[in-house]
Design a protein around this motif. Structure first.
Motif, mmCIF file in Angstrom:
data_model
loop_
_atom_site.group_PDB
_atom_site.id
_atom_site.type_symbol
_atom_site.label_atom_id
_atom_site.label_comp_id
_atom_site.label_asym_id
_atom_site.label_seq_id
_atom_site.Cartn_x
_atom_site.Cartn_y
_atom_site.Cartn_z
ATOM 1 N N GLY A 251 4.588 4.890 -8.286
ATOM 2 C CA GLY A 251 5.145 3.733 -7.605
ATOM 3 C C GLY A 251 6.056 4.123 -6.453
ATOM 4 O O GLY A 251 6.343 5.301 -6.217
ATOM 5 N N GLU B 21 -3.508 7.467 -3.887
ATOM 6 C CA GLU B 21 -2.868 6.168 -3.683
ATOM 7 C C GLU B 21 -1.968 5.813 -4.853
ATOM 8 O O GLU B 21 -2.231 6.183 -5.995
ATOM 9 N N GLY B 22 -0.905 5.089 -4.519
ATOM 10 C CA GLY B 22 0.050 4.662 -5.524
ATOM 11 C C GLY B 22 -0.122 3.207 -5.895
ATOM 12 O O GLY B 22 -0.972 2.496 -5.347
ATOM 13 N N GLN B 23 0.717 2.775 -6.825
ATOM 14 C CA GLN B 23 0.662 1.392 -7.308
ATOM 15 C C GLN B 23 1.461 0.482 -6.390
ATOM 16 O O GLN B 23 2.626 0.731 -6.112
ATOM 17 N N ASN B 24 0.822 -0.576 -5.930
ATOM 18 C CA ASN B 24 1.503 -1.563 -5.094
ATOM 19 C C ASN B 24 2.208 -2.594 -5.985
ATOM 20 O O ASN B 24 2.146 -2.518 -7.216
ATOM 21 N N ASP B 25 2.862 -3.549 -5.356
ATOM 22 C CA ASP B 25 3.613 -4.540 -6.129
ATOM 23 C C ASP B 25 2.732 -5.646 -6.717
ATOM 24 O O ASP B 25 3.231 -6.529 -7.416
ATOM 25 N N GLY C 234 0.622 -4.591 -8.760
ATOM 26 C CA GLY C 234 0.329 -3.884 -9.998
ATOM 27 C C GLY C 234 -0.996 -3.145 -9.957
ATOM 28 O O GLY C 234 -1.518 -2.738 -10.992
ATOM 29 N N GLN C 235 -1.531 -2.964 -8.744
ATOM 30 C CA GLN C 235 -2.815 -2.286 -8.582
ATOM 31 C C GLN C 235 -2.638 -1.032 -7.738
ATOM 32 O O GLN C 235 -1.673 -0.901 -6.994
ATOM 33 N N VAL C 236 -3.584 -0.125 -7.838
ATOM 34 C CA VAL C 236 -3.577 1.079 -7.015
ATOM 35 C C VAL C 236 -4.451 0.818 -5.798
ATOM 36 O O VAL C 236 -5.561 0.298 -5.917
ATOM 37 N N TRP D 37 0.839 -1.197 0.000
ATOM 38 C CA TRP D 37 0.000 0.000 0.000
ATOM 39 C C TRP D 37 0.871 1.243 0.000
ATOM 40 O O TRP D 37 1.823 1.341 0.771
ATOM 41 N N GLY E 159 -1.274 6.642 -8.602
ATOM 42 C CA GLY E 159 -0.709 5.545 -9.379
ATOM 43 C C GLY E 159 0.806 5.533 -9.411
ATOM 44 O O GLY E 159 1.406 4.618 -9.966
#
Length: 147
Positions: free
Chosen positions: A124, A82-86, A88-90, A61, A122
């Protein structure tokens, strides 16, 4: 001055994260609360990662633009940005360690920032981390999970 502290009513420091907050449950983010926000804090940023993942640290997260005065994020509440998690989703994706891999630790790190971050949704972890270098303080909560 009080210490900058991050807690959760769902689990205690160093204890197991309830299944509902994981891939084996409804996978909603746990409720979080903070106190002792340092003077001069304008916004907060959250990073949740698992350093015990087989391929190296795995991010679950990334969130920022959090109002320090709010004092908490409710269960399942998204961060304003919110950013992109590992995965590959936000947004939030909960603990999901490989079965039989033993307990993993999940570090919830809340960064007190002297300004707003100029990052698009989004982004990373590689884009977020340099912006966190000027943090006034970092509050940390660690939970565990095992499948």
């Amino acid at each position: 001055m009080a210490d900058f502290v991050l807690t959760s009513p769902a689990f205690e420091q160093g204890h197991a994260i309830p299944q509902k907050h994981t891939c084996e449950g409804t996978d909603v983010s746990p409720p979080l609360a903070w106190s002792g926000v340092p003077e001069g804090t304008v916004s907060l940023a959250m990073v949740v990662d698992d350093p015990d993942a087989p391929g190296g640290t795995f991010t679950h997260w990334l969130g920022w633009g959090i109002d320090p005065a709010a004092g908490s994020l409710a269960e399942g509440e998204a961060a304003p940005v919110e950013g992109q998690n590992d995965f590959g989703q936000v947004g939030w994706r909960g603990p999901c360690p490989p079965p039989g891999h033993g307990p993993h630790r999940y570090f919830f790190k809340l960064h007190a920032l002297p300004g707003e971050l100029d990052l698009a949704a989004g982004a990373g972890k590689q884009e977020l981390e340099p912006a966190l270098d000027g943090a006034l303080a970092v509050a940390e909560l660690v939970g565990t999970y095992e499948r």
